[in-house]
Motif scaffolding. Sequence first.
Motif, short mmCIF file in Angstrom:
data_model
loop_
_atom_site.label_atom_id
_atom_site.label_comp_id
_atom_site.label_asym_id
_atom_site.label_seq_id
_atom_site.Cartn_x
_atom_site.Cartn_y
_atom_site.Cartn_z
N GLU A 84 -24.34 -0.54 11.58
CA GLU A 84 -23.25 0.52 11.58
C GLU A 84 -23.30 1.63 12.72
OE1 GLU A 84 -21.93 3.53 9.67
OE2 GLU A 84 -23.10 1.61 8.39
N ALA A 143 -24.85 6.23 12.51
CA ALA A 143 -26.49 7.04 13.34
C ALA A 143 -27.19 8.00 12.08
CB ALA A 143 -26.43 7.57 14.47
N ILE A 183 -28.58 5.41 9.72
CA ILE A 183 -30.24 3.87 10.43
C ILE A 183 -31.09 3.99 9.01
CG2 ILE A 183 -30.97 3.12 11.75
CD1 ILE A 183 -28.26 2.55 11.88
N GLU A 239 -33.09 1.33 7.11
CA GLU A 239 -34.13 0.83 7.12
C GLU A 239 -35.21 0.90 6.32
OE1 GLU A 239 -34.99 3.46 11.01
OE2 GLU A 239 -34.63 2.16 12.52
N VAL A 267 -31.03 -4.18 10.85
CA VAL A 267 -29.57 -3.74 11.32
C VAL A 267 -29.56 -3.30 12.74
CG1 VAL A 267 -28.90 -1.21 10.62
CG2 VAL A 267 -30.46 -2.12 9.20
N GLU A 289 -27.00 -0.79 15.31
CA GLU A 289 -26.17 0.31 15.43
C GLU A 289 -25.35 0.47 16.50
OE1 GLU A 289 -26.62 5.09 16.66
OE2 GLU A 289 -28.36 3.86 16.60
#
Length: 277
Positions: A77, A80, A83, A87, A99, A101
């Motif tokens: 992804e 930001a 995120i 999570e 995950v 970023e």
Amino acid sequence: MTQIDSLPPLREVIATHGLSARKALGQNFLLDLNLTAKIARAAGDLTGADVLEIGPGPGGLTRGLLAEGARRVVAVEKDARCIPALEEIAAAYPGRLEVLEGDALAVDLTGRLTPPVKIAANLPYNVGTELLVRWLTPPAWPPFWQSLTLMFQREVAERIVARPGSKAYGRLALLAGWRCEARIVMDLPPSAFTPPPKVSSAVVHLTALPEPHFPAEPAKLERVVAMAFNQRRKMLRAALKGLGPDVEDKLVAAGIPPTARAEEIELERFCALARLV
């Protein structure tokens, strides 16, 4: 609406984390968890498989993939803001969601995926085609993935599964048909998304073949096809003149009439031409 897990509805997740879709990132969020679970099922049996997801956003498809039994999901992804929501999903599925970023065009996935691997994604509109071409044209085959289950604008989906002679037939159809079996498995109207895009969408499922239908070097086939369809209204002897002064001889040797146009030529003939250049 059927609840697929114990996590909050996606509209609540979006409100909690302030996740308005950003046009600059090609985002259109799919909030119906019944639909995301249906897309996950379109990817086939996920038990025992690692799944790569690009652009999960608030995690609707991510949750579908996990609920449908994916061994692990690796989600890449760029935004930001998404995120923290992802999570929360990782915490609800311990050890099954990683995950990352970053930009899907640049992120290093080395060592993060264990075969068998499937790719499933509601691809951001602005990078979807480039990612597909990368996945279809690695130097070695079979690739690291078994199948691709990808959402595109309906127009792009039709280009992937198009047949010779049709208006949609071109580079994507040839590259997909060379090494895969491709079919459209689902249509989605604009109203399924937030915000609604101006066009309809479709999910395409591509299964990697053990070997390409016809032999050819990926870089050469990609070059020939790109040149041919960049000037699709021209006769091939004109569109492909960059292949050299003997282009007509090569076309004839590949079984292609020099006066034909690209959209009239089948995959086998393009592969034969690629072997001559």
